[in-house]
Design a protein around this motif. Sequence first.
Motif, PDB file in Angstrom:
ATOM      1  N   THR A  62       0.843  -1.206   0.000  1.00  0.00           N
ATOM      2  CA  THR A  62       0.000   0.000   0.000  1.00  0.00           C
ATOM      3  C   THR A  62       0.876   1.252   0.000  1.00  0.00           C
ATOM      4  OG1 THR A  62      -1.743  -1.204   1.142  1.00  0.00           O
ATOM      5  CG2 THR A  62      -1.849   1.190   1.264  1.00  0.00           C
ATOM      6  N   PRO A 103     -11.095  -7.646   0.759  1.00  0.00           N
ATOM      7  CA  PRO A 103     -11.731  -6.309   0.733  1.00  0.00           C
ATOM      8  C   PRO A 103     -11.620  -5.596   2.081  1.00  0.00           C
ATOM      9  CG  PRO A 103     -13.105  -7.926  -0.385  1.00  0.00           C
ATOM     10  CD  PRO A 103     -12.005  -8.710   0.289  1.00  0.00           C
ATOM     11  N   ARG A 104     -11.890  -6.328   3.166  1.00  0.00           N
ATOM     12  CA  ARG A 104     -11.816  -5.716   4.500  1.00  0.00           C
ATOM     13  C   ARG A 104     -10.378  -5.258   4.804  1.00  0.00           C
ATOM     14  NH1 ARG A 104     -10.043  -8.244   8.875  1.00  0.00           N
ATOM     15  NH2 ARG A 104     -10.302 -10.322   7.989  1.00  0.00           N
ATOM     16  N   MET A 139      -8.053  -4.435   2.705  1.00  0.00           N
ATOM     17  CA  MET A 139      -7.702  -3.272   1.871  1.00  0.00           C
ATOM     18  C   MET A 139      -8.334  -2.000   2.445  1.00  0.00           C
ATOM     19  SD  MET A 139      -7.814  -4.644  -2.018  1.00  0.00           S
ATOM     20  CE  MET A 139      -6.446  -5.591  -2.674  1.00  0.00           C
ATOM     21  N   ARG A 140      -9.570  -2.126   2.899  1.00  0.00           N
ATOM     22  CA  ARG A 140     -10.224  -0.958   3.505  1.00  0.00           C
ATOM     23  C   ARG A 140      -9.452  -0.526   4.745  1.00  0.00           C
ATOM     24  NH1 ARG A 140     -14.850  -2.820   3.163  1.00  0.00           N
ATOM     25  NH2 ARG A 140     -15.196  -1.848   1.167  1.00  0.00           N
ATOM     26  N   ALA A 141      -9.063  -1.499   5.588  1.00  0.00           N
ATOM     27  CA  ALA A 141      -8.325  -1.187   6.819  1.00  0.00           C
ATOM     28  C   ALA A 141      -6.969  -0.545   6.501  1.00  0.00           C
ATOM     29  CB  ALA A 141      -8.130  -2.451   7.648  1.00  0.00           C
ATOM     30  N   GLY A 180      -6.528   1.582   4.288  1.00  0.00           N
ATOM     31  CA  GLY A 180      -6.747   2.970   3.867  1.00  0.00           C
ATOM     32  C   GLY A 180      -7.025   3.137   2.391  1.00  0.00           C
ATOM     33  N   VAL A 212      -9.238   3.031  -1.128  1.00  0.00           N
ATOM     34  CA  VAL A 212     -10.607   3.453  -1.445  1.00  0.00           C
ATOM     35  C   VAL A 212     -11.033   2.824  -2.776  1.00  0.00           C
ATOM     36  CG1 VAL A 212     -10.368   5.616  -0.159  1.00  0.00           C
ATOM     37  CG2 VAL A 212      -9.807   5.579  -2.609  1.00  0.00           C
ATOM     38  N   GLU A 213     -12.304   2.995  -3.120  1.00  0.00           N
ATOM     39  CA  GLU A 213     -12.875   2.436  -4.368  1.00  0.00           C
ATOM     40  C   GLU A 213     -12.600   0.929  -4.459  1.00  0.00           C
ATOM     41  OE1 GLU A 213     -12.345   4.743  -8.019  1.00  0.00           O
ATOM     42  OE2 GLU A 213     -11.753   6.448  -6.776  1.00  0.00           O
ATOM     43  N   ILE A 214     -12.859   0.252  -3.353  1.00  0.00           N
ATOM     44  CA  ILE A 214     -12.548  -1.176  -3.276  1.00  0.00           C
ATOM     45  C   ILE A 214     -13.604  -1.997  -3.997  1.00  0.00           C
ATOM     46  CG2 ILE A 214     -12.384  -3.088  -1.611  1.00  0.00           C
ATOM     47  CD1 ILE A 214     -11.125  -0.840   0.255  1.00  0.00           C
ATOM     48  N   ASN A 255     -14.319  -6.255  -5.701  1.00  0.00           N
ATOM     49  CA  ASN A 255     -13.794  -7.625  -5.726  1.00  0.00           C
ATOM     50  C   ASN A 255     -14.663  -8.509  -6.605  1.00  0.00           C
ATOM     51  OD1 ASN A 255     -15.575  -9.646  -3.943  1.00  0.00           O
ATOM     52  ND2 ASN A 255     -15.674  -7.600  -3.016  1.00  0.00           N
ATOM     53  N   GLY A 288      -8.196  -1.942  -4.873  1.00  0.00           N
ATOM     54  CA  GLY A 288      -8.520  -0.683  -4.216  1.00  0.00           C
ATOM     55  C   GLY A 288      -7.418   0.304  -4.586  1.00  0.00           C
TER      56      GLY A 288
END
Length: 262
Positions: free
Chosen positions: A128, A183-184, A186-188, A190, A192-194, A196, A259
């Motif tokens: 990331t 997905p979770r 990737m969100r954690a 930081g 965005v626009e995730i 799958n 993401g």
Amino acid sequence: MADQSYVFDNAWQRGRARLDAVEAFLDPGTIRALEGLGVAPGWRCLELGAGGGSIAAWLSSRVGPAGKVVATDLDTRYVAERADAANIEIRRQDIVADPLEASAFDLVHARLVLEHIPQRDAVLAKLTRSLRPGGWLMLEAVDYVSGVPVSELGAAEHARSQDVRLRAFGAAGLKADYGRHLPRLMRAAGLVEIGNEGRVFVMEGGSPGARWFQLSMEQVRDRLVGPERLSDAEVDRMLGLFADPEWAALSPIILAAWGRAA
Ligand SMILES: C[S@@+](CC[C@H](N)C(=O)[O-])C[C@H]1O[C@@H](n2cnc3c(N)ncnc32)[C@H](O)[C@@H]1O
């Protein structure tokens, strides 16, 4: 920890054939997903765990001379054979131990890599950080929830041998349900626009998916044979079924998640 090194070492005598099977099986869907992200001329891409090199080669043709592809692997022998364009930099690199430049890439892609690495959380954070603002991370990982028998032929043997395989690979660091968590995670991290999407295949004996399973089993048969594991005869039986067109099973989900850096 000695048991936790990467179990499918590319240096195995049939490592090229195994990676060929993975590529024949999965490249069409991977390429569709990458096209969906809009990979374009001029992009700087990282292909982590580049394996046989086909996706690095595809990215190289897509980003063109104004772009760049950094293709990394613990063992780069096959990438070097297949992906030798001027815009490809091949790096022998351990994503866990070695540094990776920050804010450098428009796209970071890894397929069937992080689920094998026990330090996958730290690796996801590192990947990331390596994204430019707006850059995409796309990870593809297995989730074995779908891996059930299809044909009556070999159904019990497949279920049993898969259970043994997943226990043995789990002891070596594989997270067999990693796909569903992407997905979770990737969100954690930081992003965005995730989004799958998972792909599941009926793997018939002799098809590229079954061949991937067959060669993987051959490569690690020493880990699979023993008390509370499989007998040599059971391994031989499965190897035969993987080549038998009358045999079929559902594949693991190949979960692709993406993401972008804000
Ligand atoms: C199952 S193969 C998949 C190859 C390729 N990504 C594909 O899908 O066709 C996993 C690859 O990840 C590489 N790999 C495993 N651990 C790694 C690490 N710590 N750093 C870099 N590469 C690694 C392996 O050497 C191998 O080439």
